[in-house]
Design an enzyme around this catalytic site. Structure first.
Site, short mmCIF file in Angstrom:
data_model
loop_
_atom_site.label_atom_id
_atom_site.label_comp_id
_atom_site.label_asym_id
_atom_site.label_seq_id
_atom_site.Cartn_x
_atom_site.Cartn_y
_atom_site.Cartn_z
N ASP A 155 0.81 -1.21 0.00
CA ASP A 155 0.00 0.00 0.00
C ASP A 155 0.85 1.27 0.00
O ASP A 155 0.47 2.28 -0.58
CB ASP A 155 -0.91 0.02 1.24
CG ASP A 155 -1.87 -1.16 1.25
OD1 ASP A 155 -2.35 -1.52 0.16
OD2 ASP A 155 -2.12 -1.72 2.32
N ASP B 132 4.59 13.31 0.66
CA ASP B 132 5.97 12.80 0.62
C ASP B 132 6.86 13.47 1.67
O ASP B 132 8.05 13.20 1.74
CB ASP B 132 6.57 12.92 -0.80
CG ASP B 132 6.58 14.35 -1.32
OD1 ASP B 132 5.73 15.15 -0.89
OD2 ASP B 132 7.43 14.67 -2.16
N HIS C 251 5.65 27.29 -2.71
CA HIS C 251 5.52 25.93 -3.26
C HIS C 251 4.04 25.72 -3.53
O HIS C 251 3.23 26.62 -3.30
CB HIS C 251 6.10 24.95 -2.22
CG HIS C 251 6.13 23.52 -2.65
ND1 HIS C 251 6.57 23.13 -3.89
CD2 HIS C 251 5.82 22.37 -1.98
CE1 HIS C 251 6.51 21.81 -3.96
NE2 HIS C 251 6.05 21.31 -2.82
N GLU D 163 16.38 21.06 -3.05
CA GLU D 163 15.57 20.04 -3.74
C GLU D 163 15.82 20.05 -5.25
O GLU D 163 16.09 21.09 -5.83
CB GLU D 163 14.09 20.25 -3.42
CG GLU D 163 13.47 21.47 -4.07
CD GLU D 163 12.32 21.11 -5.00
OE1 GLU D 163 12.37 20.02 -5.61
OE2 GLU D 163 11.37 21.91 -5.10
N ALA E 65 -5.96 18.40 -3.67
CA ALA E 65 -6.64 19.08 -2.57
C ALA E 65 -5.70 20.03 -1.84
O ALA E 65 -6.10 21.11 -1.42
CB ALA E 65 -7.22 18.04 -1.60
N ASN F 138 -3.36 21.84 -2.89
CA ASN F 138 -2.95 23.07 -3.58
C ASN F 138 -3.97 24.18 -3.34
O ASN F 138 -4.75 24.56 -4.21
CB ASN F 138 -2.75 22.81 -5.07
CG ASN F 138 -1.96 23.95 -5.72
OD1 ASN F 138 -1.97 25.07 -5.22
ND2 ASN F 138 -1.29 23.66 -6.81
N HIS G 194 -2.01 23.84 -15.38
CA HIS G 194 -1.16 23.32 -14.31
C HIS G 194 0.22 23.95 -14.41
O HIS G 194 0.73 24.16 -15.51
CB HIS G 194 -1.01 21.80 -14.42
CG HIS G 194 -0.09 21.23 -13.39
ND1 HIS G 194 -0.37 21.26 -12.05
CD2 HIS G 194 1.13 20.65 -13.49
CE1 HIS G 194 0.62 20.71 -11.37
NE2 HIS G 194 1.54 20.33 -12.22
N GLY H 39 5.06 23.05 -8.79
CA GLY H 39 5.43 23.72 -7.56
C GLY H 39 6.92 23.66 -7.29
O GLY H 39 7.40 24.24 -6.31
N HIS H 40 7.64 22.96 -8.15
CA HIS H 40 9.08 22.77 -7.95
C HIS H 40 9.86 23.64 -8.94
O HIS H 40 9.53 23.69 -10.12
CB HIS H 40 9.46 21.31 -8.16
CG HIS H 40 8.80 20.38 -7.20
ND1 HIS H 40 9.27 20.17 -5.92
CD2 HIS H 40 7.69 19.61 -7.32
CE1 HIS H 40 8.48 19.31 -5.30
NE2 HIS H 40 7.51 18.95 -6.13
N HIS I 295 16.10 15.23 -2.75
CA HIS I 295 14.74 15.18 -3.30
C HIS I 295 14.78 14.94 -4.80
O HIS I 295 14.41 15.82 -5.58
CB HIS I 295 14.02 16.51 -3.00
CG HIS I 295 12.52 16.43 -3.05
ND1 HIS I 295 11.84 16.23 -4.22
CD2 HIS I 295 11.59 16.56 -2.09
CE1 HIS I 295 10.54 16.23 -3.96
NE2 HIS I 295 10.36 16.42 -2.68
#
Lengths: 555, 555
Positions: free
Chosen positions: B50, B77, B141, B195, B232, B234, B364, B367-368, B390
């Site tokens: 899972d 994460d 972010h 990152e 959700a 964001n 879209h 965020g990175h 990361h």
């Protein structure tokens, strides 16, 4: 020729609402011609399945009416199902010289080469097959020698584009015969079937020549070995790699069975021109300085057993990727393969290679026309009716919008599912009926023997494993004589789970006693009750649902 | 403060050579601070698993030294492993107000909320934890309230960026505090951890505001209901959806448990501003004309049980997608999810919806930070040493090249694996040793109880199924008393394979006789021989390798 009263029917046995296993049929006055017979690779939900091919039960039932298989080009999604079809119906196969070369490789593997009637055609061919007159036109795609097909019938002309893009600066004269297409369009097209793979992408497809320029630049810059991976069948790209190798004075090594086979066919049949002495064997690499060596290999899709993957993990005997080597992935990952390809790139970087990968590097262009290419085909053919083929639903849908934008009437486009039939009578098309179509799974040597039940079991087994409970019981008084013995696989590691398994055994014993006491101890009830009780117990304790298989041995 | 003789150590328990399960540690004079504790979703090779979380054995062994968990932001994460960590080590958790809101949801689910010490901080906080002084700076972010972290030690200053991009026109004041970063850089940074997710992408990341403009345009154009799906968490994007709904006089319906939960947290804590009366329940939709309704839902990654997938197949009770509705997928598919998302788009088109999806639609942004963002961070911090974190190997590798391009010295970048330690002594960094790190699998309620053997069995079961052979034999003369009884699952469908199974039974009987004759009939030999003989027989006949499980019942 029959009168205009005969019904002309068009349908697909594969290729609609999917990318893969293309197989289209055209039927007139009973005669059926099949166009292409491809395969498709299963997604991860089809556990253990090797291949998907079209279900051809309809053709088997109408065996005597099936007159020919015409193959537009040699990609797997157009030829991969041929051996399986021919095992069921022996019909003549028409294809161009290069396409036949690839089909022959396949038939040889299946030991079908001798009994199959293969007929070589070119774009000038004009065939009479049953009630049809069939002609062809050249199209450009990411493999040599591709055809579009024109079927002349007394109802009108039907055109099937094959896979195509318009590349006005093609490699090796693999041009699109726009003039012939224009003539066909001018004559009048009743119905067009056109491929939809890139109907979602705006603009026009870039020329294959662009890749050649990038490859040349990378070869010139490279100070050591160059390793390039691409689709073996993209002989036009292979030609450009050969050209870059010649320009930079490199010997060329081929790695991977399909690369070696396809290149051999291409050279033999005149589709690829390699200078004398350029090709060397892998074991000769070390006889040349690294800046005089290039390797062309399979595995651009991250296939774990193919050459590139093995090179990236140091597992290709006799050939090594060294720090400073240049590795080029000259093929975009097909959806679903991204992760496997990324893993290879990671490994190559870790070896110190200079890796050229990813979109935006110009090392790949699609062989399928983008929106402007599709609009050009529609404009050339000016069809009355249109069936977008070769694509998922959203691609077919976008292709319909493109068709309407260049003048195909609203309501004149049919978005079909495999098996849905368009019937044309008095030159009027309607979609009302369907014939049987579906997927046939190939698993090992089994064709069609794995169905939904087997797959559902594999899924359960894959997620939570299984538990076998063996109960040895006396016939008469139904007492437990020995056991319960249990075996688990894929559920828990037994050594870590003794307590759980012991508790389970006690629960089994108790359940058996309870059943006996209440008199409900017919064998079938015992089995069902044990199965349910233990499943519930294990789920409550572990939140997993292994397959529980009670076996009762009566003594 | 200890003297400069103490060793300062940096390592990761997750997040290196992977995207997911981020967990970084900094240790000084025995004190350990943990930064983030995330999870990762398994790929399809980890059958039935899972969740993957970091193996924290090292922290358990050094329990008393672990002083705190600092959480940079609320993505899975970075927070998804927290409940599992806290069950093993009870340490205080420091995070911002919004991040804490999401952590609390998670702890509540695991019934850990009461015993956990949660400490709210903001970017002005200055903490003394063991031998560290810890400060923070705001980063931007794709979730509100994100932090970068500065650790002051007597060896020098260490900076961890968290996840970030530079968005100069941020939504809801979620700005990057470039001035504070500049001050930190001017003061001197010994080591930067930054990152690497988008280190392969050139240019700078577009602003979240761009999505807002596209959403607004789509809402204005839409003549009926609008359904928009995004992550959700964001909340900045959600805010822009709320703004578009207000501008077009639409009521807003939330669908999907995580959307409802996260939006509630965001409103409560002041990160999302929704006009009074705008939110309505799903069962109120039909009280408004379609052009006054918008739906915000989960499922942008194609998750089969989430709202969007159920809407696309007509399985969301009480809410329907109608022809002419507009559906917006305002989130790029995470690698691996492309096919599931495409299937949903297909279904929505088939319902007649106008679907806005795919890259190039401006619905879209990442965020990175892209390469220019990463170079800006490196330029601001001017670190002596650099550890890219990361990301997969190729991302870390590209990030190193970026660092060197803006002045980080060759050899001053450490590309580590999870568990590999950088030790700093006298302000000199070296990488020599490693501590234990790895993956812990969560399967149902089991944490770490599924290992390689269980997974290998699941893989075999998933591909070719299994065959149980029950042999009831006499103890004394080892004769077959009944059977062989066989059960197969996931191998072949029994009704179609009677001949194969009968042949197999005869082979078993023959093998038993042969063994008896030759005297080699110890139980273990019998089992092994039957297993091998039958496996070979089945492979020869079917090219499949089901798991063969012989069970001998001695009577």
């Amino acid at each position: 020729m029959s009168s205009r009263d005969e019904t002309l029917s068009i349908f697909a046995l594969g290729g609609l609402n999917e990318v893969g296993k293309n197989m289209y049929c055209i039927q007139y006055s009973d005669d059926i011609i099949v166009i292409d017979c491809g395969n498709k690779f299963p997604d991860e939900s089809l556990l253990g399945i090797d291949l998907i091919i079209p279900d051809v039960a309809f053709l088997e039932e109408n065996k005597d009416n099936v007159k020919a298989l015409i193959v537009t080009h040699g990609h797997e999604d157009h030829i991969g199902g041929i051996p399986y079809l021919l095992k069921k119906i022996n019909i003549p196969v028409f294809a161009t010289r290069f396409t036949l070369g690839l089909i022959e490789l396949k038939l040889e593997e299946h030991k079908l080469l001798r009994e199959t009637k293969l007929i070589e055609i070119d774009s000038d061919a004009k065939l009479t097959i049953g009630e049809f007159i069939v002609e062809f036109f050249k199209v450009n795609h990411s493999i040599p020698d591709c055809l579009g097909v024109l079927f002349r019938t007394s109802q009108g002309n039907i055109v099937h584009t094959g896979d195509f893009k318009f590349d006005l600066t093609p490699v090796n004269e693999q041009y699109s015969d726009i003039h012939k297409m224009a003539r066909i369009g001018a004559e009048g097209v009743l119905l067009l079937l056109s491929e939809s793979t890139n109907a979602e992408r705006s603009g026009g497809t870039p020329s294959e020549k662009m890749v050649g320029e990038q490859v040349m630049e990378a070869f010139i810059k490279a100070e050591q070995k160059v390793i390039l991976s691409t689709f073996a069948s993209n002989i036009n790209r292979v030609q450009q790699v050969v050209d870059a190798a010649r320009r930079t004075n490199r010997k060329l090594v081929l790695l991977g069975r399909s690369m070696i086979n396809v290149v051999e066919v291409a050279i033999e049949r005149g589709y690829l021109h390699v200078p004398e002495g350029m090709l060397i064997e892998p074991n000769e690499i070390n006889e040349f300085p690294p800046e005089q060596v290039a390797i062309l290999c399979t595995g651009s899709q991250g296939e774990p057993l193919a050459a590139l993957s093995r090179l990236s993990t140091g597992n290709f005997r006799g050939v090594e990727v060294l720090a400073g080597d240049t590795v080029i992935l000259a093929a975009g990952p097909i959806p679903g393969n991204e992760k496997a390809v990324s893993k290879i790139v990671d490994n190559l970087f870790a070896l110190g290679a200079h890796v050229i990968y990813g979109s935006g590097k110009g090392m790949h262009v699609s062989g399928h026309g983008y929106q402007e290419d599709l609009k050009l085909m529609l404009t050339l053919m000016k069809p009355k009716y249109f069936i977008p083929i070769h694509g998922e639903y959203r691609m077919l849908h976008q292709h319909r919008l493109l068709a309407e934008s260049v003048g195909v009437a609203q309501g004149a486009t049919f978005i079909l599912k495999n098996g849905e039939v368009v019937d044309i009578e008095h030159s009027l098309a309607r979609q009302t009926r369907r014939i049987h179509a579906g997927d046939t799974y190939v698993d090992g040597v089994g064709v069609g023997d794995v169905g939904d039940i087997v797959l559902r079991d594999r899924k359960q087994l894959s997620e939570d494993g299984m538990l076998v409970i063996v109960l040895t019981m006396s016939k008469g008084d139904k007492k437990l004589l020995s056991g319960p013995d249990t075996i688990t696989r894929g559920f828990v590691y037994v050594r870590d789970s003794e307590e759980l398994l012991n508790e389970m055994k006690r629960l089994i014993e108790k359940t058996l006693k309870d059943l006996k006491k209440s008199g409900k101890n017919q064998w079938s009830t015992v089995k069902q009750t044990i199965k349910k009780t233990i499943s519930d117990f294990l789920y409550a304790r572990t939140k997993r649902r292994p397959m529980v298989l009670p076996i009762i041995i009566e003594i």
